[in-house]
Design an enzyme around this catalytic site. Structure first.
Site, PDB file in Angstrom:
ATOM      1  N   CYS A  18       4.040  -7.259   7.622  1.00 42.07           N
ATOM      2  CA  CYS A  18       5.031  -6.775   8.637  1.00 42.07           C
ATOM      3  C   CYS A  18       5.158  -7.870   9.543  1.00 42.07           C
ATOM      4  O   CYS A  18       4.214  -8.639   9.743  1.00 42.07           O
ATOM      5  CB  CYS A  18       4.420  -5.536   9.063  1.00 42.07           C
ATOM      6  SG  CYS A  18       5.754  -5.091  10.363  1.00 42.07           S
TER       7      CYS A  18
ATOM      8  N   LEU B 160       6.166   5.294  19.600  1.00 41.68           N
ATOM      9  CA  LEU B 160       6.380   5.137  20.983  1.00 41.68           C
ATOM     10  C   LEU B 160       4.800   4.360  21.498  1.00 41.68           C
ATOM     11  O   LEU B 160       4.954   3.200  21.826  1.00 41.68           O
ATOM     12  CB  LEU B 160       6.655   6.255  21.567  1.00 41.68           C
ATOM     13  CG  LEU B 160       7.097   6.078  23.026  1.00 41.68           C
ATOM     14  CD1 LEU B 160       8.294   5.149  23.325  1.00 41.68           C
ATOM     15  CD2 LEU B 160       7.187   7.229  23.995  1.00 41.68           C
ATOM     16  N   HIS B 161       3.907   5.321  21.506  1.00 41.95           N
ATOM     17  CA  HIS B 161       2.251   4.841  21.807  1.00 41.95           C
ATOM     18  C   HIS B 161       2.192   4.437  23.397  1.00 41.95           C
ATOM     19  O   HIS B 161       1.057   4.275  23.400  1.00 41.95           O
ATOM     20  CB  HIS B 161       1.898   3.467  20.949  1.00 41.95           C
ATOM     21  CG  HIS B 161       2.358   3.737  19.502  1.00 41.95           C
ATOM     22  ND1 HIS B 161       1.882   4.837  18.671  1.00 41.95           N
ATOM     23  CD2 HIS B 161       3.003   2.952  18.550  1.00 41.95           C
ATOM     24  CE1 HIS B 161       2.102   4.876  17.428  1.00 41.95           C
ATOM     25  NE2 HIS B 161       2.807   3.648  17.307  1.00 41.95           N
TER      26      HIS B 161
ATOM     27  N   ASN C 200      -7.108   4.783  14.222  1.00 42.22           N
ATOM     28  CA  ASN C 200      -8.009   4.680  13.171  1.00 42.22           C
ATOM     29  C   ASN C 200      -8.631   3.176  13.356  1.00 42.22           C
ATOM     30  O   ASN C 200      -7.706   2.127  12.660  1.00 42.22           O
ATOM     31  CB  ASN C 200      -7.213   4.698  11.889  1.00 42.22           C
ATOM     32  CG  ASN C 200      -8.154   5.180  10.674  1.00 42.22           C
ATOM     33  OD1 ASN C 200      -9.385   5.068  10.683  1.00 42.22           O
ATOM     34  ND2 ASN C 200      -7.595   5.806   9.500  1.00 42.22           N
TER      35      ASN C 200
ATOM     36  N   CYS D 191      -2.799   1.816   8.192  1.00 35.72           N
ATOM     37  CA  CYS D 191      -1.691   0.946   7.506  1.00 35.72           C
ATOM     38  C   CYS D 191      -2.208  -0.579   7.485  1.00 35.72           C
ATOM     39  O   CYS D 191      -2.736  -1.007   8.233  1.00 35.72           O
ATOM     40  CB  CYS D 191      -0.347   0.999   8.645  1.00 35.72           C
ATOM     41  SG  CYS D 191       0.739   0.237   7.958  1.00 35.72           S
TER      42      CYS D 191
ATOM     43  N   CYS E 106       3.163   8.705   1.454  1.00 39.69           N
ATOM     44  CA  CYS E 106       3.548   7.648   2.356  1.00 39.69           C
ATOM     45  C   CYS E 106       3.777   6.212   1.646  1.00 39.69           C
ATOM     46  O   CYS E 106       2.748   5.660   0.910  1.00 39.69           O
ATOM     47  CB  CYS E 106       2.425   7.371   3.205  1.00 39.69           C
ATOM     48  SG  CYS E 106       2.652   6.033   4.583  1.00 39.69           S
TER      49      CYS E 106
ATOM     50  N   CYS F 109       2.363  -5.282  15.970  1.00 40.70           N
ATOM     51  CA  CYS F 109       1.708  -4.193  16.520  1.00 40.70           C
ATOM     52  C   CYS F 109       0.195  -4.346  16.656  1.00 40.70           C
ATOM     53  O   CYS F 109      -0.586  -4.801  15.361  1.00 40.70           O
ATOM     54  CB  CYS F 109       1.853  -2.987  15.961  1.00 40.70           C
ATOM     55  SG  CYS F 109       3.559  -2.522  15.803  1.00 40.70           S
TER      56      CYS F 109
ATOM     57  N   GLU G   6       0.756  -1.146  -0.007  1.00 39.02           N
ATOM     58  CA  GLU G   6      -0.010   0.180  -0.056  1.00 39.02           C
ATOM     59  C   GLU G   6       0.719   1.245   0.057  1.00 39.02           C
ATOM     60  O   GLU G   6       1.923   1.354   0.824  1.00 39.02           O
ATOM     61  CB  GLU G   6      -0.738   0.069   1.384  1.00 39.02           C
ATOM     62  CG  GLU G   6      -1.739  -1.177   1.362  1.00 39.02           C
ATOM     63  CD  GLU G   6      -2.405  -1.130   2.699  1.00 39.02           C
ATOM     64  OE1 GLU G   6      -3.399  -1.822   3.004  1.00 39.02           O
ATOM     65  OE2 GLU G   6      -2.386  -0.076   3.531  1.00 39.02           O
TER      66      GLU G   6
ATOM     67  N   CYS H  24      -2.512  -2.644  14.357  1.00 32.79           N
ATOM     68  CA  CYS H  24      -2.353  -2.615  12.976  1.00 32.79           C
ATOM     69  C   CYS H  24      -2.552  -3.709  12.019  1.00 32.79           C
ATOM     70  O   CYS H  24      -2.114  -4.710  12.306  1.00 32.79           O
ATOM     71  CB  CYS H  24      -0.573  -2.210  12.641  1.00 32.79           C
ATOM     72  SG  CYS H  24      -0.116  -2.037  10.987  1.00 32.79           S
TER      73      CYS H  24
ATOM     74  N   GLY I 270       5.200  -2.337   6.934  1.00 29.22           N
ATOM     75  CA  GLY I 270       6.740  -2.886   7.380  1.00 29.22           C
ATOM     76  C   GLY I 270       7.329  -2.031   8.128  1.00 29.22           C
ATOM     77  O   GLY I 270       7.016  -0.938   8.568  1.00 29.22           O
ATOM     78  N   GLU I 271       8.534  -2.638   8.626  1.00 30.18           N
ATOM     79  CA  GLU I 271       9.481  -1.648   9.500  1.00 30.18           C
ATOM     80  C   GLU I 271      10.623  -1.481   8.835  1.00 30.18           C
ATOM     81  O   GLU I 271      11.403  -2.189   8.274  1.00 30.18           O
ATOM     82  CB  GLU I 271       9.809  -2.724  10.606  1.00 30.18           C
ATOM     83  CG  GLU I 271      10.920  -2.547  11.627  1.00 30.18           C
ATOM     84  CD  GLU I 271      10.825  -0.908  12.035  1.00 30.18           C
ATOM     85  OE1 GLU I 271       9.871  -0.625  12.758  1.00 30.18           O
ATOM     86  OE2 GLU I 271      11.891  -0.188  11.791  1.00 30.18           O
TER      87      GLU I 271
ATOM     88  N   SER J 261      10.189   6.074   9.845  1.00 31.11           N
ATOM     89  CA  SER J 261       9.382   5.708  11.179  1.00 31.11           C
ATOM     90  C   SER J 261      10.036   4.466  11.590  1.00 31.11           C
ATOM     91  O   SER J 261      10.430   3.538  10.472  1.00 31.11           O
ATOM     92  CB  SER J 261       7.957   5.451  10.798  1.00 31.11           C
ATOM     93  OG  SER J 261       7.227   5.059  11.904  1.00 31.11           O
TER      94      SER J 261
END
Ligand code: SF4
Length: 380
Positions: free
Chosen positions: A130, A236-237, A315, A367, A123, A134, A108, A137, A180-181, A212
């Site tokens: 991934c 961080l979150h 979201n 994402c 983006c 998380c 995406e 996500c 992805g990371e 990121s």
């Protein structure tokens, strides 16, 4: 006639260095590489008349036999009522260059209109799927399929650039916040940034690029050492390890102290303000205690004036499963007054803090949502 010594490959494969090398290997002048790349980026892989005149017929002839157009294609395009455009891009398999056309080979990317007229933010994804897991996500639901090549990352940018042109916009910033990371595919990410952000190519510029991460410490240090002059965004979150390990499992490997130390080193080395991303989730990380803890952490790591916090109301991604197939809890966006209260609490502590709009709610813009939706359709 010159014989090309390479298999034809997409123009997005080339950086200034690699194009210089291939031209020299073929006995051609490499003095106009910047003109070639600038023309490609402005004209979708075509050399305009201005560039043709400058590089000369021998180089033009060589390039025409050596360079192909972008091989990926858009399989899904969704445009939100707020103008956010989300694309699902299908790639050929980088390992054998055979078109697969299958959804697992897709990633995406998103174009978001900026508030200033005529501008937009891009983006892009760094991986297909991934492995980070998380909890909030959708990208991680089917695990990691593979890394994207540098060229495939650039291709996403090129597709978004076409969309932006069609909307009479220009891409003025680029974030690696898609699937992805990025730190787990850092070589390709850095190569892609060198292609997209080089001002010689007339694209976005280093300072408009943000990479990121969930907090892969060696990656943060490596990005700083690459001297790209780009921004770092740290997902961080949560401000305590127990909460963070629940929503960002990678925290068990690199805990909050380790990643904020790395963020502080990143600032020391680059002088770039670090963005702290905070996806605000109802009943999870939206309370005053989390805000107070975050402020004290930023002070402790000398980041109070060297970082800014982006608060993004979650979201919702609906019900789903984690990479092990286990049902995940259904998370919700906090009510608007709670979002405001969280931000005000941070500001009270002197934290530089912004609320980021959620964009494209009606087009599954979070994402991984679009790819997950299509994947479910394909497999049902
Ligand atoms: S938020 Fe980023 S790192 Fe975490 S699972 Fe999603 S894509 Fe991966």
């Amino acid at each position: 006639m010159l014989a090309a010594t390479v298999q034809p490959c997409p123009w997005t494969t080339f950086s200034a260095d690699s194009l210089t090398a291939i031209l020299l290997e073929n006995g051609l002048s490499a003095g106009n590489v910047a003109h070639i790349l600038r023309s490609w980026y402005r004209n979708d892989g075509q050399l305009d008349e201005w560039a043709r005149t400058r590089v000369g017929p021998r180089v033009v002839s060589f390039l025409e036999t050596s360079i192909t157009s972008v091989p990926s294609s858009i399989s899904q395009r969704h445009i939100s009522s707020d103008g956010t455009t989300k694309l699902l891009v299908n790639f050929t398999d980088a390992s054998n260059f055979q078109p697969t056309g299958s959804i697992p080979q897709s990633a995406e990317c998103v174009l978001m209109p900026a508030y200033r007229a005529g501008r937009a933010m891009a983006c892009v994804s760094s991986q297909i799927g991934c492995a980070m897991g998380c909890e909030f996500c959708a990208s991680t639901e089917n695990g990691l399929a593979r890394n994207l090549t540098a060229s495939e990352i650039v291709e996403q940018f090129v597709h978004l650039q076409r969309e932006a042109r069609a909307q009479q916009r220009r891409i003025t910033s680029l974030v690696f916040m898609g699937m992805g990371e990025p730190m787990h595919n850092l070589d390709s990410v850095i190569t892609a940034i060198r292609c997209i952000a080089d001002p010689d190519m007339g694209a976005v510029g280093w300072r408009q690029v943000t990479v990121s991460t969930v907090g892969i410490v060696p990656g943060i240090d490596a990005l700083a050492a690459a001297n790209l002059n780009v921004h770092l965004a740290l997902s961080l979150h949560a401000a305590d390890d127990d909460t963070r390990s629940t929503i960002v499992p990678m925290n068990r490997k690199y805990d909050i102290n380790a990643i904020l130390s790395a963020a502080s080193r990143f600032y020391d080395r680059t002088g770039r303000i670090v963005t702290i991303e905070w996806c605000l989730i109802d009943g999870v990380n939206d309370n005053n205690t989390q805000a107070d803890l975050l402020a004290s952490l930023l002070a402790r790591f000398n980041l109070l004036r060297r970082a800014r916090v982006n608060v993004i109301p979650f979201n919702p991604i609906g019900p789903g499963r984690d990479a092990r197939g286990l049902a995940r809890r259904v998370l919700q966006r906090p009510p608007a007054p709670r979002v405001t209260a969280f931000i005000e609490r941070l500001k009270l502590h002197g934290v530089v803090c912004h609320a980021r709009d959620t964009r494209g709610d009606d087009v599954a813009a979070a994402c991984g949502q679009l790819r997950r939706t299509v994947l479910r359709q394909v497999r049902s």
